[in-house]
Design an enzyme around this catalytic site. Structure first.
Site, short mmCIF file in Angstrom:
data_model
loop_
_atom_site.label_atom_id
_atom_site.label_comp_id
_atom_site.label_asym_id
_atom_site.label_seq_id
_atom_site.Cartn_x
_atom_site.Cartn_y
_atom_site.Cartn_z
N HIS A 177 -6.10 4.26 40.40
CA HIS A 177 -6.62 2.93 40.28
C HIS A 177 -5.54 2.16 39.75
CE1 HIS A 177 -10.64 4.73 40.58
NE2 HIS A 177 -11.23 3.63 40.79
N HIS A 226 -8.85 7.52 31.49
CA HIS A 226 -7.60 7.62 31.59
C HIS A 226 -7.03 7.79 30.05
CE1 HIS A 226 -6.69 8.33 35.70
NE2 HIS A 226 -7.43 7.21 36.02
#
Length: 258
Positions: A177, A226
Protein backbone atom coordinates in the site's frame (compact mmCIF):
# COMPACT_ATOMS: atom_id res chain seq x y z
CA UNK A 1 31.71 21.62 -28.49
CA UNK A 2 30.06 24.62 -26.88
CA UNK A 3 26.60 23.42 -27.88
CA UNK A 4 27.32 19.92 -26.55
CA UNK A 5 28.49 21.34 -23.22
CA UNK A 6 25.45 23.61 -23.03
CA UNK A 7 23.12 20.70 -23.74
CA UNK A 8 24.85 18.55 -21.10
CA UNK A 9 24.57 21.29 -18.49
CA UNK A 10 20.91 21.78 -19.36
CA UNK A 11 20.16 18.08 -18.90
CA UNK A 12 22.09 18.06 -15.61
CA UNK A 13 20.12 21.07 -14.38
CA UNK A 14 16.78 19.50 -15.33
CA UNK A 15 17.74 16.22 -13.65
CA UNK A 16 18.77 18.06 -10.50
CA UNK A 17 15.46 19.94 -10.34
CA UNK A 18 13.54 16.72 -10.96
CA UNK A 19 15.43 14.79 -8.28
CA UNK A 20 14.99 17.62 -5.80
CA UNK A 21 11.25 17.70 -6.50
CA UNK A 22 10.85 13.95 -6.04
CA UNK A 23 13.02 13.97 -2.93
CA UNK A 24 10.99 16.69 -1.23
CA UNK A 25 7.75 14.74 -1.64
CA UNK A 26 9.50 11.59 -0.47
CA UNK A 27 10.74 13.40 2.62
CA UNK A 28 7.18 14.51 3.37
CA UNK A 29 6.03 10.89 3.51
CA UNK A 30 9.09 9.80 5.47
CA UNK A 31 7.88 12.12 8.24
CA UNK A 32 5.19 9.57 9.11
CA UNK A 33 7.53 6.81 10.38
CA UNK A 34 10.02 9.38 11.67
CA UNK A 35 7.34 11.07 13.79
CA UNK A 36 6.22 7.68 15.10
CA UNK A 37 9.76 6.91 16.27
CA UNK A 38 10.24 10.35 17.83
CA UNK A 39 6.88 10.27 19.62
CA UNK A 40 7.32 6.71 20.83
CA UNK A 41 3.92 5.67 19.46
CA UNK A 42 3.36 2.02 18.65
CA UNK A 43 0.37 -0.07 17.72
CA UNK A 44 -1.32 -1.41 20.86
CA UNK A 45 -4.11 -3.52 19.47
CA UNK A 46 -7.67 -2.63 18.50
CA UNK A 47 -8.96 -1.33 21.81
CA UNK A 48 -7.75 2.18 20.93
CA UNK A 49 -9.60 2.37 17.60
CA UNK A 50 -11.55 5.56 16.88
CA UNK A 51 -14.07 6.71 14.27
CA UNK A 52 -11.14 8.24 12.36
CA UNK A 53 -9.72 4.75 11.92
CA UNK A 54 -12.90 3.76 10.11
CA UNK A 55 -12.22 6.61 7.67
CA UNK A 56 -8.63 5.37 7.33
CA UNK A 57 -9.96 1.90 6.55
CA UNK A 58 -11.92 3.22 3.57
CA UNK A 59 -8.91 5.20 2.44
CA UNK A 60 -6.58 2.21 2.75
CA UNK A 61 -9.01 0.17 0.65
CA UNK A 62 -8.21 2.43 -2.32
CA UNK A 63 -4.83 0.68 -2.33
CA UNK A 64 -6.22 -2.81 -1.74
CA UNK A 65 -7.04 -5.36 -4.42
CA UNK A 66 -9.27 -5.12 -6.42
CA UNK A 67 -10.08 -1.47 -5.62
CA UNK A 68 -6.51 -0.40 -6.41
CA UNK A 69 -7.28 -1.04 -10.09
CA UNK A 70 -10.10 1.51 -9.89
CA UNK A 71 -7.71 3.95 -8.20
CA UNK A 72 -5.24 3.52 -11.06
CA UNK A 73 -8.01 4.20 -13.56
CA UNK A 74 -9.06 7.35 -11.70
CA UNK A 75 -5.49 8.70 -11.66
CA UNK A 76 -5.11 7.94 -15.36
CA UNK A 77 -8.29 9.90 -16.17
CA UNK A 78 -7.30 12.78 -13.90
CA UNK A 79 -4.12 13.22 -15.95
CA UNK A 80 -5.99 13.51 -19.24
CA UNK A 81 -6.54 17.32 -19.06
CA UNK A 82 -2.84 17.92 -18.40
CA UNK A 83 -1.54 16.16 -21.52
CA UNK A 84 -1.04 18.27 -24.64
CA UNK A 85 -2.36 15.56 -26.94
CA UNK A 86 -4.21 12.27 -26.65
CA UNK A 87 -1.06 10.47 -27.85
CA UNK A 88 0.96 12.07 -25.06
CA UNK A 89 -1.65 11.06 -22.49
CA UNK A 90 -1.55 7.44 -23.72
CA UNK A 91 2.25 7.48 -23.37
CA UNK A 92 2.00 8.86 -19.82
CA UNK A 93 -0.59 6.26 -18.81
CA UNK A 94 1.51 3.46 -20.33
CA UNK A 95 4.53 4.52 -18.27
CA UNK A 96 2.34 4.75 -15.16
CA UNK A 97 1.11 1.21 -15.80
CA UNK A 98 4.68 -0.06 -16.12
CA UNK A 99 5.53 1.69 -12.85
CA UNK A 100 2.66 -0.06 -11.07
CA UNK A 101 3.57 -3.49 -12.45
CA UNK A 102 7.27 -3.14 -11.60
CA UNK A 103 6.80 -1.72 -8.09
CA UNK A 104 4.10 -4.19 -7.08
CA UNK A 105 6.02 -7.10 -8.59
CA UNK A 106 9.11 -6.07 -6.65
CA UNK A 107 7.01 -5.77 -3.49
CA UNK A 108 5.70 -9.31 -3.89
CA UNK A 109 9.19 -10.71 -4.38
CA UNK A 110 10.65 -8.88 -1.39
CA UNK A 111 7.83 -10.03 0.90
CA UNK A 112 8.82 -13.65 0.33
CA UNK A 113 12.51 -12.86 0.75
CA UNK A 114 12.17 -11.13 4.14
CA UNK A 115 9.08 -13.06 5.39
CA UNK A 116 8.26 -10.60 8.19
CA UNK A 117 5.05 -11.14 10.15
CA UNK A 118 2.49 -8.34 10.30
CA UNK A 119 1.90 -6.66 13.69
CA UNK A 120 -1.60 -8.09 14.02
CA UNK A 121 -0.27 -11.59 13.24
CA UNK A 122 2.35 -11.23 15.99
CA UNK A 123 -0.43 -10.26 18.42
CA UNK A 124 -2.58 -13.16 17.20
CA UNK A 125 0.28 -15.60 17.80
CA UNK A 126 1.03 -14.17 21.24
CA UNK A 127 -2.58 -14.67 22.33
CA UNK A 128 -3.14 -18.12 20.87
CA UNK A 129 -1.46 -21.51 20.67
CA UNK A 130 0.05 -20.97 17.22
CA UNK A 131 3.32 -19.36 16.15
CA UNK A 132 3.89 -16.84 13.37
CA UNK A 133 5.90 -19.51 11.56
CA UNK A 134 2.95 -21.91 11.70
CA UNK A 135 0.60 -19.17 10.50
CA UNK A 136 2.66 -18.42 7.41
CA UNK A 137 3.26 -22.10 6.67
CA UNK A 138 -0.46 -22.45 5.95
CA UNK A 139 -2.21 -21.77 2.65
CA UNK A 140 -3.87 -18.41 2.13
CA UNK A 141 -7.29 -19.93 2.78
CA UNK A 142 -6.11 -21.57 6.01
CA UNK A 143 -4.57 -18.31 7.22
CA UNK A 144 -7.84 -16.52 6.51
CA UNK A 145 -9.68 -19.15 8.54
CA UNK A 146 -7.26 -18.68 11.46
CA UNK A 147 -7.87 -14.92 11.38
CA UNK A 148 -11.65 -15.43 11.28
CA UNK A 149 -11.60 -17.86 14.22
CA UNK A 150 -9.32 -15.66 16.30
CA UNK A 151 -11.40 -12.50 15.95
CA UNK A 152 -14.73 -14.30 16.47
CA UNK A 153 -14.21 -13.81 20.21
CA UNK A 154 -12.61 -10.34 20.01
CA UNK A 155 -15.44 -7.87 20.43
CA UNK A 156 -13.09 -4.87 20.31
CA UNK A 157 -12.20 -5.58 16.67
CA UNK A 158 -14.95 -4.36 14.31
CA UNK A 159 -16.15 -6.51 11.44
CA UNK A 160 -14.74 -4.22 8.76
CA UNK A 161 -11.24 -4.59 10.19
CA UNK A 162 -11.59 -8.36 10.54
CA UNK A 163 -12.58 -8.54 6.89
CA UNK A 164 -9.60 -6.37 5.91
CA UNK A 165 -7.19 -8.60 7.81
CA UNK A 166 -8.74 -11.72 6.30
CA UNK A 167 -7.75 -10.28 2.92
CA UNK A 168 -4.29 -9.19 4.12
CA UNK A 169 -2.64 -12.40 5.33
CA UNK A 170 0.65 -11.97 3.45
CA UNK A 171 3.94 -10.80 4.95
CA UNK A 172 4.52 -7.32 6.30
CA UNK A 173 7.71 -6.06 4.61
CA UNK A 174 7.65 -4.17 2.36
CA UNK A 175 4.32 -2.38 2.40
CA UNK A 176 2.52 -2.70 -0.92
CA UNK A 177 0.00 0.00 0.00
CA UNK A 178 2.85 2.38 0.84
CA UNK A 179 4.72 1.70 -2.40
CA UNK A 180 1.44 2.11 -4.29
CA UNK A 181 0.62 5.48 -2.74
CA UNK A 182 4.17 6.86 -2.85
CA UNK A 183 4.52 5.77 -6.47
CA UNK A 184 1.39 7.68 -7.49
CA UNK A 185 2.56 10.80 -5.69
CA UNK A 186 5.97 10.65 -7.37
CA UNK A 187 4.38 9.93 -10.75
CA UNK A 188 2.20 13.00 -10.34
CA UNK A 189 5.09 15.20 -9.22
CA UNK A 190 7.43 13.86 -11.90
CA UNK A 191 5.05 14.11 -14.83
CA UNK A 192 3.82 17.56 -13.89
CA UNK A 193 7.43 18.68 -13.92
CA UNK A 194 8.16 16.78 -17.13
CA UNK A 195 5.13 18.27 -18.91
CA UNK A 196 5.78 21.76 -17.57
CA UNK A 197 2.45 21.84 -15.77
CA UNK A 198 2.20 24.69 -13.26
CA UNK A 199 -1.55 25.31 -13.47
CA UNK A 200 -3.78 25.61 -10.42
CA UNK A 201 -5.43 22.32 -11.35
CA UNK A 202 -2.09 20.52 -11.35
CA UNK A 203 -1.15 22.01 -7.98
CA UNK A 204 -4.49 21.05 -6.43
CA UNK A 205 -4.25 17.48 -7.74
CA UNK A 206 -0.69 17.21 -6.42
CA UNK A 207 -1.70 18.46 -2.98
CA UNK A 208 -4.65 16.05 -2.80
CA UNK A 209 -2.46 13.15 -3.94
CA UNK A 210 0.14 14.01 -1.29
CA UNK A 211 -2.56 14.12 1.42
CA UNK A 212 -4.00 10.79 0.22
CA UNK A 213 -0.54 9.17 0.23
CA UNK A 214 0.28 10.61 3.66
CA UNK A 215 -2.92 9.22 5.18
CA UNK A 216 -2.35 5.89 3.43
CA UNK A 217 0.88 5.48 5.41
CA UNK A 218 -0.87 6.49 8.63
CA UNK A 219 -3.62 3.94 7.97
CA UNK A 220 -1.16 1.06 7.67
CA UNK A 221 0.15 1.78 11.15
CA UNK A 222 -3.19 2.51 12.80
CA UNK A 223 -4.79 -0.68 11.47
CA UNK A 224 -1.97 -2.91 12.72
CA UNK A 225 -0.78 -3.90 9.26
CA UNK A 226 2.80 -2.59 9.24
CA UNK A 227 5.73 -1.36 11.28
CA UNK A 228 7.25 2.13 10.82
CA UNK A 229 10.38 0.60 9.25
CA UNK A 230 8.17 -1.08 6.61
CA UNK A 231 6.83 2.32 5.64
CA UNK A 232 10.20 4.06 5.58
CA UNK A 233 11.98 1.48 3.43
CA UNK A 234 8.97 1.07 1.12
CA UNK A 235 8.90 4.84 0.59
CA UNK A 236 12.60 4.86 -0.23
CA UNK A 237 12.20 1.94 -2.65
CA UNK A 238 9.55 3.88 -4.57
CA UNK A 239 11.77 6.98 -4.50
CA UNK A 240 14.81 5.21 -5.96
CA UNK A 241 12.80 3.57 -8.74
CA UNK A 242 11.02 6.76 -9.77
CA UNK A 243 14.16 8.87 -9.60
CA UNK A 244 15.71 6.44 -12.08
CA UNK A 245 12.55 6.52 -14.22
CA UNK A 246 12.34 10.30 -14.51
CA UNK A 247 16.07 10.80 -15.03
CA UNK A 248 15.73 8.37 -17.95
CA UNK A 249 12.69 10.23 -19.32
CA UNK A 250 14.48 13.58 -18.97
CA UNK A 251 17.48 12.21 -20.85
CA UNK A 252 15.36 10.80 -23.69
CA UNK A 253 13.39 14.05 -24.03
CA UNK A 254 10.20 12.08 -24.72
CA UNK A 255 7.99 14.81 -23.27
CA UNK A 256 9.18 18.25 -24.46
CA UNK A 257 7.84 21.14 -22.37
CA UNK A 258 7.51 23.51 -25.31
Amino acid sequence: MYLMLKCTLSIFRENFIMLKRLSLYTLLLCLVPIFVWISGWHWQGDAALTQFDYFLYWLTETGSSPYAIITCGVFALLFFPFAKTKKQWVAVVAIMAVSMVVTQGLKTGLKHVFAEARPYVVELAANSDISTEYFYDQTKEQRQSIVTDYYSSRAETPGWLVEHRENEVSYSFPSGHTIFAVSWLLLAAGFFRLLGQTSSGAKILLILTALWAFLMLVSRLRLGMHYPLDLLISTLIAWVLHCALFVFLEKKRLFPRD
